[in-house]
Design a protein around this motif. Structure first.
Motif, short mmCIF file in Angstrom:
data_model
loop_
_atom_site.label_atom_id
_atom_site.label_comp_id
_atom_site.label_asym_id
_atom_site.label_seq_id
_atom_site.Cartn_x
_atom_site.Cartn_y
_atom_site.Cartn_z
N VAL A 172 59.43 3.92 -23.05
CA VAL A 172 60.83 3.79 -23.46
C VAL A 172 61.58 3.09 -22.34
O VAL A 172 61.49 3.51 -21.17
N ILE A 202 65.17 10.65 -27.31
CA ILE A 202 63.86 11.26 -27.01
C ILE A 202 63.20 11.74 -28.31
O ILE A 202 62.03 11.45 -28.59
N THR A 204 62.01 8.94 -30.54
CA THR A 204 60.81 8.28 -29.99
C THR A 204 59.57 9.09 -30.33
O THR A 204 58.57 8.55 -30.84
N ILE A 239 55.24 10.03 -25.25
CA ILE A 239 55.93 9.20 -24.25
C ILE A 239 55.08 9.23 -22.98
O ILE A 239 54.82 10.30 -22.43
N TRP A 242 58.79 6.57 -19.02
CA TRP A 242 60.23 6.52 -19.33
C TRP A 242 60.91 5.70 -18.24
O TRP A 242 60.81 6.03 -17.06
N ASN A 281 64.42 4.50 -16.83
CA ASN A 281 65.89 4.59 -16.81
C ASN A 281 66.44 3.29 -16.22
O ASN A 281 66.57 3.14 -15.01
N THR A 294 67.16 12.53 -17.90
CA THR A 294 65.85 12.77 -17.27
C THR A 294 65.51 14.26 -17.30
O THR A 294 64.33 14.63 -17.40
N VAL A 352 64.15 14.51 -20.71
CA VAL A 352 62.86 13.80 -20.77
C VAL A 352 61.79 14.66 -20.11
O VAL A 352 60.67 14.80 -20.62
N ILE A 399 57.88 8.47 -14.74
CA ILE A 399 59.31 8.16 -14.91
C ILE A 399 59.69 7.13 -13.85
O ILE A 399 59.31 7.27 -12.68
#
Ligand code: NAP
Length: 266
Positions: A15, A81, A84, A91, A94, A96, A131, A134, A152
């Motif tokens: 993502v 989230i 997705t 996932i 991720w 950001n 986050t 996530v 992440i």
């Protein structure tokens, strides 16, 4: 930790917030070439996000879908989230990336509360709480055996460490985001979730359009040791390197993508 989790590169899902334009698009393109399925998050510009998805699929992504969500809105972030996972099932990465510059560059003594809230809300408060959510989702996916070692990435900025007194709110937000990356790196390491900070310098996107001429002159004069503008692809390649699982004993690491701009010289 499950050893039965899928390791098939073609089915990994990434993502990218704010993925339709600029640096986000550079990240999407590189992850597409690495055969990630992709969610291209956007806030306003569906046209760019949809075009980015078509391009991602032409570059090798099995599937790329645009999902609208304002990352400064906690409810919309959680929906991003959920959608997705609902649509792609997992996932693995991720990113950001979404962020804003101040609408007007004002001197430190004239920063308005409205500009502060806009920039800090989008660049710091939003990604922090996003986050948080996530992290919970990644842990649940691990427990279900659907992912093994998700990652992440935070896209911060040279402004995390370099003071620009005509955009204080941006510098404060990015400095804070660098600490957010460290905090999540520490908290998630025992679960096998690694966190990285990619810190771009001066990158040629819509965000820097208004100062393009001025920065071009400064770059040519040696502002950064590598005397050229950074490109979204430069940042995308750094994220793709992280996504390739080549840094298994590193977390909380800062990867500068700035042509050496952060180096002190004498
Ligand atoms: N350009 C640089 O020199 C530079 C340097 C260091 C760090 N950065 C950072 O890199 C990131 C990307 O910057 P950029 O230069 O690519 O900027 P950009 O060209 O202005 O693109 C910004 C992207 O973020 C999205 N976005 C903005 N606010 C959002 C929100 N509330 N929710 C969801 N998406 C949102 C936009 O979505 P829409 O398309 O829907 O508007 C767009 O895709 C930012 O975090 C920025 O701070 C940039």
């Amino acid at each position: 930790m499950s050893t039965a989790a899928p390791r098939d590169d073609r089915s990994r899902v990434a993502v990218v917030t704010g993925g339709g334009r600029g640096i986000g698009r550079g990240i999407v393109e590189e992850l597409a070439a690495a055969r990630f399925s992709l969610v291209v998050n956007y806030r306003d510009d569906l046209e760019s996000a949809a075009a980015c998805c078509r391009q991602a699929e032409s570059l090798g992504s099995p599937t790329a879908i645009p999902i609208r969500a304002d990352v400064s809105d906690l409810v919309q972030g959680r929906r991003l989230i959920d959608e997705t996972i609902g649509q792609l099932g997992r996932i693995d990465l991720w990113v950001n990336n979404a962020g804003v510059a101040p609408r007007v560059r004002r001197d430190l003594l004239e920063v308005t509360p409205e500009s502060w809230d806009h920039v800090v809300g989008t660049n710091l408060r939003g990604p922090f709480f996003l986050t948080q959510s996530v992290s919970g989702a990644l842990i649940r996916l691990q427990e279900q055996g659907l992912v093994r070692e998700p990652q992440i990435v935070f896209i911060t900025s040279i402004s995390s460490t370099h003071a620009s007194i005509n955009r204080a709110e941006y510098c404060v937000a990015k400095a804070g985001l660098s600490m957010v990356a460290q905090l999540f790196a520490v908290a998630l390491a025992p679960r096998g979730i690694r966190v990285y900070e990619v810190r771009p310098g001066i990158i040629d996107t819509d965000m820097t359009r208004a100062v393009h001429e001025q920065y071009s002159e400064r770059i040519a004069a040696g502002l950064s040791p590598i005397r050229r503008w950074g490109t979204p692809r430069d940042v995308g390649r750094a994220v793709a390197a992280i996504a390739s699982d080549s840094l298994p004993f590193s977390t909380g690491e800062v990867i500068h993508v700035d042509g050496g701009l952060h180096l002190r010289t004498l």
